[in-house]
Design a protein around this motif. Structure first.
Motif, mmCIF file in Angstrom:
data_model
loop_
_atom_site.group_PDB
_atom_site.id
_atom_site.type_symbol
_atom_site.label_atom_id
_atom_site.label_comp_id
_atom_site.label_asym_id
_atom_site.label_seq_id
_atom_site.Cartn_x
_atom_site.Cartn_y
_atom_site.Cartn_z
ATOM 1 N N LEU A 147 25.771 45.417 47.069
ATOM 2 C CA LEU A 147 24.822 44.559 46.357
ATOM 3 C C LEU A 147 23.921 43.865 47.360
ATOM 4 N N ALA A 242 21.779 46.864 43.291
ATOM 5 C CA ALA A 242 23.177 47.276 43.420
ATOM 6 C C ALA A 242 23.211 48.794 43.558
ATOM 7 N N LEU A 270 30.241 44.252 38.379
ATOM 8 C CA LEU A 270 29.005 43.630 38.845
ATOM 9 C C LEU A 270 28.611 42.470 37.938
#
Length: 452
Positions: A147, A242, A270
């Motif tokens: 990320l 990401a 996430l």
């Protein structure tokens, strides 16, 4: 129908299978690389091809070639090498209390009052201020996400400087309001508004959306670091990026159960991380404000990520199947409340900030993806690579399983579970509010995954 791997059998079957209308962009005759792969496929035994594919040697060779060729990018484009190094060495974001956590507030006086700008210690040492966090979502070493977050001052539009503003005198202005002063570089300052009482949001990076990128590699190769250079273009425009890793063949045995399952797990992991790290930019300007979440995939990653989108739609339609008995108006009203509607166009088109960070795909972008597995298997057979490619085993070996792994046919199977024909008004209304906006991008002269 390519059952024999002998060269004569391949050529004779290929001639029989040539359609009357040739592909509009690809050459009608096999080019040199295809002739070479056909020849290799003909002289190698099936056992040796399957061993190369199933033992992981395909992945080792593919990833090894990419790794060896990576320095060439640095020699040919120093800016790309610099960006790659900046992303690789970026510090982790710090999320804790404002005091003593590495963040500080700078107070700048301006003609309109005070504006607070959140900075991190990393901004002093790294010019771009990017930050990187590795998110592990499973036990396998391939199950992780890289990320990348934009700097606290990354601009919604190139040339503008955005910061978090909590000036008392700006409450009635456009959320992305222009400061009377210019910054030290001569750029006009724009400020994304923040609630004075919301210290949690002050610790988070304001973003215009998230890019959820699924890498390619023929289902059996590829790593997130190989696609790291997609990030700078989006980071500079205020997006979080990401890049998702997942199990490749032979560690993954089934594209739907294993690889799509990994991507779904990554999506959920996430979501849990982002709520501590980022917040939607508070902006009423459509051109420079909130955009939304973009699911993006390349090659086999485009196929895997689109199957995930289809499964999301199918699951939500199943959970709200009772709406099929309602009139269209009631169905629309209910579907708009499903996850905010996957296509949350009401807020998005106005550029306004959602109440909290939304986690549903607003857009899907497929880059050079194979979306009809059975069709692509025939194409691979024509090139002589169908036995060495991981696509056949991971998509289930049979035509029936190929169809189950093809996004459009999979979607039709979901729609068939509900009353009425898939094109009836009820299902059309469901798709309108459950499906993200979709953009497919493909090179018309792509000889590996042909444009269709």
């Amino acid at each position: 129908n390519y059952r024999s791997h002998t060269l004569l059998s391949r050529l004779s079957q290929l001639v029989k299978s040539i359609p009357k209308s040739p592909h509009p962009h690809l050459p009608s005759a096999p080019d040199l690389p295809d002739r070479i792969t056909r020849f290799i496929g003909a002289i190698l035994t099936l056992e040796s091809q399957h061993s190369f594919r199933d033992s992981g040697k395909f992945r080792s060779v593919s990833d090894g070639l990419v790794t060896l060729s990576a320095p060439i990018v640095g020699l040919s484009d120093w800016k790309a090498a610099r960006n790659f190094a900046s992303l690789s060495l970026a510090p982790e974001p710090i999320v804790s209390s404002i005091e003593g956590d590495g963040h500080r507030w700078e107070t700048n006086e301006s003609g309109n009052g005070k504006s607070n700008r959140l900075k991190s210690k990393a901004d002093n040492s790294r010019g771009n201020g990017w930050r990187k966090k590795k998110i592990v979502y499973g036990r396998h070493p391939m199950q992780f996400i890289d990320l990348f977050l934009p700097s606290f001052e990354s601009t919604p539009v190139a040339g503008l400087s955005a910061s978090m503003s909590s000036g008392d005198n700006e409450n009635n202005k456009n959320p992305l309001s222009e400061n009377d002063n210019n910054d030290n570089n001569g750029n006009r300052n724009f400020h994304a508004k923040s609630n004075n009482n919301d210290n949690n949001n002050k610790r988070k990076t304001p973003v215009r959306g998230t890019i959820f990128f699924v890498h390619g590699g023929a289902w059996g190769a590829g790593c997130p670091w190989m696609y790291r250079l997609i990030a700078p273009a989006f980071l500079s425009r205020g997006f979080a990026v990401a890049i998702v890793g997942y199990r490749t063949y032979p560690d993954a045995k089934c594209v739907v159960r294993d690889q799509v399952g990994d991507i779904k797990d990554a999506w959920n992991a996430l979501r849990d991380e982002l709520k501590f790290l980022i917040t939607p930019i508070d902006d009423g300007d459509k051109e420079m404000g909130w955009v939304g979440n973009v699911v993006m995939g390349h090659s086999s990653g485009a196929h895997i990520s689109l199957v995930m989108i289809v499964d999301m739609i199918g699951e939500m339609m199943a959970s709200h199947s009772s709406q099929s008995n309602d009139n269209n108006g009631a169905a629309v009203e209910k579907l708009q409340g499903v996850n905010g509607g996957i296509d949350s166009t009401t807020n998005k088109d106005k550029g306004s900030k959602p109440a909290s960070y939304p986690w549903h795909p607003d857009y899907y972008i497929g880059l050079s993806g194979p979306y009809d597995i059975s069709h692509h298997y025939d194409y691979e057979a024509g090139r002589g690579v169908e036995q060495i490619s991981p696509m056949k085993p991971i998509c289930g070996f049979t035509r029936e399983n190929f169809d189950k792994a093809s996004p459009a046919k999979r979607l039709l199977a979901y729609l068939a579970q509900f009353p009425g024909h898939p094109t009836d008004d009820g299902n059309a209304v469901a798709l309108q509010y459950l499906a993200p906006k979709i953009l497919l991008i493909h090179g018309i002269e792509d000889g590996t995954v042909p444009f269709t």
